[in-house]
Write a protein that holds these residues in place. Sequence first.
Motif, mmCIF file in Angstrom:
data_model
loop_
_atom_site.group_PDB
_atom_site.id
_atom_site.type_symbol
_atom_site.label_atom_id
_atom_site.label_comp_id
_atom_site.label_asym_id
_atom_site.label_seq_id
_atom_site.Cartn_x
_atom_site.Cartn_y
_atom_site.Cartn_z
ATOM 1 N N ARG A 205 -22.462 -13.409 -28.864
ATOM 2 C CA ARG A 205 -21.455 -14.169 -28.147
ATOM 3 C C ARG A 205 -20.360 -14.760 -28.700
ATOM 4 N NH1 ARG A 205 -26.263 -14.456 -24.980
ATOM 5 N NH2 ARG A 205 -26.783 -13.192 -23.156
ATOM 6 N N GLU A 206 -20.340 -15.158 -30.311
ATOM 7 C CA GLU A 206 -20.361 -16.404 -31.287
ATOM 8 C C GLU A 206 -18.393 -15.332 -31.950
ATOM 9 O OE1 GLU A 206 -23.402 -18.276 -31.660
ATOM 10 O OE2 GLU A 206 -22.846 -19.541 -30.114
ATOM 11 N N GLU A 207 -19.390 -13.799 -31.786
ATOM 12 C CA GLU A 207 -18.751 -12.859 -33.165
ATOM 13 C C GLU A 207 -17.372 -13.027 -33.037
ATOM 14 O OE1 GLU A 207 -19.389 -10.433 -35.765
ATOM 15 O OE2 GLU A 207 -20.461 -12.352 -35.752
ATOM 16 N N PRO A 208 -16.373 -13.001 -31.597
ATOM 17 C CA PRO A 208 -14.929 -13.214 -31.971
ATOM 18 C C PRO A 208 -14.509 -14.683 -33.054
ATOM 19 C CG PRO A 208 -15.571 -12.571 -29.584
ATOM 20 C CD PRO A 208 -17.344 -13.070 -30.546
ATOM 21 N N PHE A 209 -15.143 -15.705 -32.361
ATOM 22 C CA PHE A 209 -14.731 -16.640 -33.609
ATOM 23 C C PHE A 209 -15.358 -16.246 -35.232
ATOM 24 C CE2 PHE A 209 -16.130 -20.508 -36.012
ATOM 25 C CZ PHE A 209 -15.225 -21.174 -35.951
ATOM 26 N N THR A 210 -17.089 -16.012 -34.714
ATOM 27 C CA THR A 210 -17.448 -15.957 -36.391
ATOM 28 C C THR A 210 -17.374 -14.723 -36.964
ATOM 29 O OG1 THR A 210 -19.568 -17.291 -35.728
ATOM 30 C CG2 THR A 210 -19.922 -16.307 -37.631
ATOM 31 N N ALA A 211 -17.071 -13.644 -37.320
ATOM 32 C CA ALA A 211 -16.562 -12.284 -37.364
ATOM 33 C C ALA A 211 -14.883 -12.755 -37.992
ATOM 34 C CB ALA A 211 -16.003 -10.648 -36.481
ATOM 35 N N ALA A 212 -14.354 -13.279 -37.459
ATOM 36 C CA ALA A 212 -12.596 -14.293 -37.687
ATOM 37 C C ALA A 212 -13.489 -14.770 -39.562
ATOM 38 C CB ALA A 212 -11.621 -14.335 -36.934
ATOM 39 N N ALA A 213 -13.856 -15.917 -38.669
ATOM 40 C CA ALA A 213 -14.517 -17.210 -39.830
ATOM 41 C C ALA A 213 -15.086 -15.221 -41.262
ATOM 42 C CB ALA A 213 -15.340 -17.969 -39.937
ATOM 43 N N ARG A 214 -15.619 -14.734 -40.826
ATOM 44 C CA ARG A 214 -16.053 -13.877 -42.468
ATOM 45 C C ARG A 214 -14.850 -13.725 -43.362
ATOM 46 N NH1 ARG A 214 -20.357 -12.893 -38.452
ATOM 47 N NH2 ARG A 214 -19.637 -10.498 -38.789
ATOM 48 N N TYR A 215 -14.268 -12.405 -41.875
ATOM 49 C CA TYR A 215 -13.084 -11.863 -42.327
ATOM 50 C C TYR A 215 -12.105 -13.102 -43.038
ATOM 51 C CZ TYR A 215 -8.886 -9.296 -42.653
ATOM 52 O OH TYR A 215 -7.624 -8.397 -42.783
ATOM 53 N N HIS A 216 -11.696 -14.063 -43.054
ATOM 54 C CA HIS A 216 -11.153 -14.741 -43.607
ATOM 55 C C HIS A 216 -11.517 -15.397 -44.629
ATOM 56 C CE1 HIS A 216 -7.544 -13.941 -40.233
ATOM 57 N NE2 HIS A 216 -7.638 -14.407 -39.231
ATOM 58 N N LEU A 217 -12.475 -15.411 -44.149
ATOM 59 C CA LEU A 217 -12.796 -16.741 -46.330
ATOM 60 C C LEU A 217 -12.572 -15.123 -46.912
ATOM 61 C CD1 LEU A 217 -15.490 -18.772 -44.419
ATOM 62 C CD2 LEU A 217 -13.596 -19.033 -45.628
ATOM 63 N N LYS A 218 -13.336 -14.199 -46.903
ATOM 64 C CA LYS A 218 -13.552 -13.478 -47.542
ATOM 65 C C LYS A 218 -12.016 -13.212 -48.217
ATOM 66 C CE LYS A 218 -14.481 -8.866 -46.018
ATOM 67 N NZ LYS A 218 -15.223 -7.577 -46.173
ATOM 68 N N HIS A 219 -10.736 -12.914 -47.274
ATOM 69 C CA HIS A 219 -9.815 -12.825 -48.043
ATOM 70 C C HIS A 219 -8.680 -13.619 -48.066
ATOM 71 C CE1 HIS A 219 -10.786 -8.950 -45.952
ATOM 72 N NE2 HIS A 219 -9.659 -8.669 -46.590
ATOM 73 N N SER A 220 -9.772 -15.050 -48.443
ATOM 74 C CA SER A 220 -8.622 -15.853 -49.124
ATOM 75 C C SER A 220 -9.734 -16.994 -50.045
ATOM 76 C CB SER A 220 -9.074 -17.490 -47.943
ATOM 77 O OG SER A 220 -8.158 -16.317 -46.806
ATOM 78 N N GLY A 221 -10.806 -15.697 -50.750
ATOM 79 C CA GLY A 221 -11.232 -16.097 -52.279
ATOM 80 C C GLY A 221 -12.721 -17.272 -51.913
ATOM 81 N N ILE A 222 -13.288 -16.475 -50.837
ATOM 82 C CA ILE A 222 -14.388 -17.441 -50.477
ATOM 83 C C ILE A 222 -15.269 -16.002 -50.093
ATOM 84 C CG2 ILE A 222 -15.442 -19.040 -48.914
ATOM 85 C CD1 ILE A 222 -12.889 -20.900 -48.748
ATOM 86 N N PRO A 223 -16.351 -15.745 -51.425
ATOM 87 C CA PRO A 223 -17.278 -14.768 -51.243
ATOM 88 C C PRO A 223 -18.012 -14.989 -49.812
ATOM 89 C CG PRO A 223 -17.880 -15.359 -53.337
ATOM 90 C CD PRO A 223 -16.323 -16.320 -52.277
ATOM 91 N N VAL A 224 -18.205 -14.353 -48.478
ATOM 92 C CA VAL A 224 -19.379 -14.563 -47.754
ATOM 93 C C VAL A 224 -20.781 -14.187 -47.640
ATOM 94 C CG1 VAL A 224 -19.490 -14.397 -44.822
ATOM 95 C CG2 VAL A 224 -17.219 -15.056 -45.814
ATOM 96 N N GLU A 225 -21.748 -14.566 -47.895
ATOM 97 C CA GLU A 225 -22.841 -13.756 -47.769
ATOM 98 C C GLU A 225 -23.628 -13.689 -46.740
ATOM 99 O OE1 GLU A 225 -25.659 -15.989 -49.911
ATOM 100 O OE2 GLU A 225 -24.580 -16.139 -51.693
ATOM 101 N N ASN A 226 -23.553 -14.126 -45.704
ATOM 102 C CA ASN A 226 -23.974 -13.986 -43.855
ATOM 103 C C ASN A 226 -23.635 -15.098 -42.806
ATOM 104 O OD1 ASN A 226 -26.355 -16.139 -43.870
ATOM 105 N ND2 ASN A 226 -26.906 -14.522 -45.585
ATOM 106 N N SER A 227 -23.585 -14.577 -41.878
ATOM 107 C CA SER A 227 -23.876 -16.044 -40.567
ATOM 108 C C SER A 227 -25.229 -16.012 -39.991
ATOM 109 C CB SER A 227 -22.707 -16.019 -39.730
ATOM 110 O OG SER A 227 -22.678 -14.406 -39.407
ATOM 111 N N LYS A 228 -25.838 -16.987 -39.245
ATOM 112 C CA LYS A 228 -26.610 -16.585 -37.929
ATOM 113 C C LYS A 228 -27.021 -17.569 -37.004
ATOM 114 C CE LYS A 228 -30.699 -18.694 -39.355
ATOM 115 N NZ LYS A 228 -30.477 -19.913 -39.400
ATOM 116 N N GLY A 229 -27.678 -17.598 -35.998
ATOM 117 C CA GLY A 229 -27.555 -18.754 -35.261
ATOM 118 C C GLY A 229 -28.189 -19.785 -35.318
ATOM 119 N N GLU A 230 -28.082 -20.675 -35.188
ATOM 120 C CA GLU A 230 -28.686 -21.792 -35.512
ATOM 121 C C GLU A 230 -29.457 -22.330 -34.397
ATOM 122 O OE1 GLU A 230 -29.993 -23.793 -37.644
ATOM 123 O OE2 GLU A 230 -29.258 -22.636 -39.644
#
Length: 459
Positions: A185-210
């Motif tokens: 349910r949070e993927e519209p935000f979180t997927a965008a965050a993962r994508y833009h971080l990766k394309h801004s020189g910040i390699p992403v490992e993963n994301s998860k609910g807390e």
Amino acid sequence: MRELRGMLTLEELSAKVDSEDIATVILAFPDHYGRLMGKRFDAEFFLAEAARQGTHACNYLLTTDMEMEPVAGYRFANWEAGYGDFHLAPDMSTLRVASWLDKTALVICHVEDEASHQPVAVAPRSILQRQLALATALGYDVFAASELEYYIFEDSYRGARDKGYVDLSPQGWYLEDYHLLQGTREEPFTAAARYHLKHSGIPVENSKGEWGLGQHELNIRYADLLTMADRHTVMKHCLKEIADGLGSSVTFMAKPHAGQAGSSCHIHLSLFDGESNAFAGDKALGPVAGSDVFRWFLGGWMARLRELMVFYAPTINSYKRYEDGSWAPTRIAWSYDNRTAGFRVVGQGKSLRIECRVPGADCNPYLAYAAALASGLDGIANRIEPPDIFQGDIYAARHLPRVPYTLHEALDIFEASDFARGAFGADVVEHYSHFYRTEIESFHNAVTDWERRRYFERI
């Protein structure tokens, strides 16, 4: 590791400007709170002038409160001295595409004295760089990773403000720790965050609910210490602007809601000597096999935690997070792979590292990392032994030393610390003591919702 997407050389930026893929360059630096401040430059002017000459900004930016009001009483900058400028010198190793913005690049700057061009001692990035220079002189490279947690809300930032930041709608409505359905349910935000971080020189490992309602964690790859502090800062800025663009909001408050989990910034740290992890070794410390360097670094980090607590927990709200049984550490102890410990040792051999679970998501990473490194290096220099490993539920171990209960208590310890003055300089201790004291006074002068609910009718 493959070349990072989004990082730019000056030549690559020039080509993107020529092709009109980049039109704006942001020159930024972190303030006391770890927020990015700065200016936007026309990209062609940046290439012609600012890339080489830098720019200036008003030095009041290192004397303001959260509301951007200049605060009296700082020696560094004040009305009597006229609030002059400091110099911003672009650190070209940080030049990157800001993928989440249209045709924009971003570079983080060194903050320098306008006349001498020497580092401004009280600037957060300068404080970390000074500690890194000491580590380099001892032959160590320092690597780290930040694990940042945050809450995501359906409300926009403007909408949240208009509601007084109460009765907000989290994007998840039940506890979602590792829960994939709720996380979707949070993927519209979180997927965008993962994508833009990766394309801004910040390699992403993963994301998860807390463990909170709408609480999430996005993990980025470890790096050398200064690079990680920069990535941490850009990541927070990026996530806020992505949320703003989507009409939602994120908060990095340490404890946005009573009765729910706080948001942490677990920091992982290790020293390397060339290609070798200086923490690795064959000397047994409980179930851990490590080196003397590992043992003494851990001992120093733990010994100085209370003295430098303000750098890990910088706000009034920070201390609301330290509740027993809340996943936040409350006592100063270490253990192996034990999430009730303030210091959780993980990995082995080349991956052996110390995870400090004390900092909250509201920490300024430059100050938190500087505190950790200064403490650990002091431990090595003075061969400070850690206490015995603790096994079991540390929340139940009431005999162990506790983290400070309030910012006021932590500040009193910081101001009285000879170690802090020796490690950072008397000017830095004076400057940040005034900063935290101002934060405390602002809180004491505020009338809170708790007071109105408690006293309005029944007093």
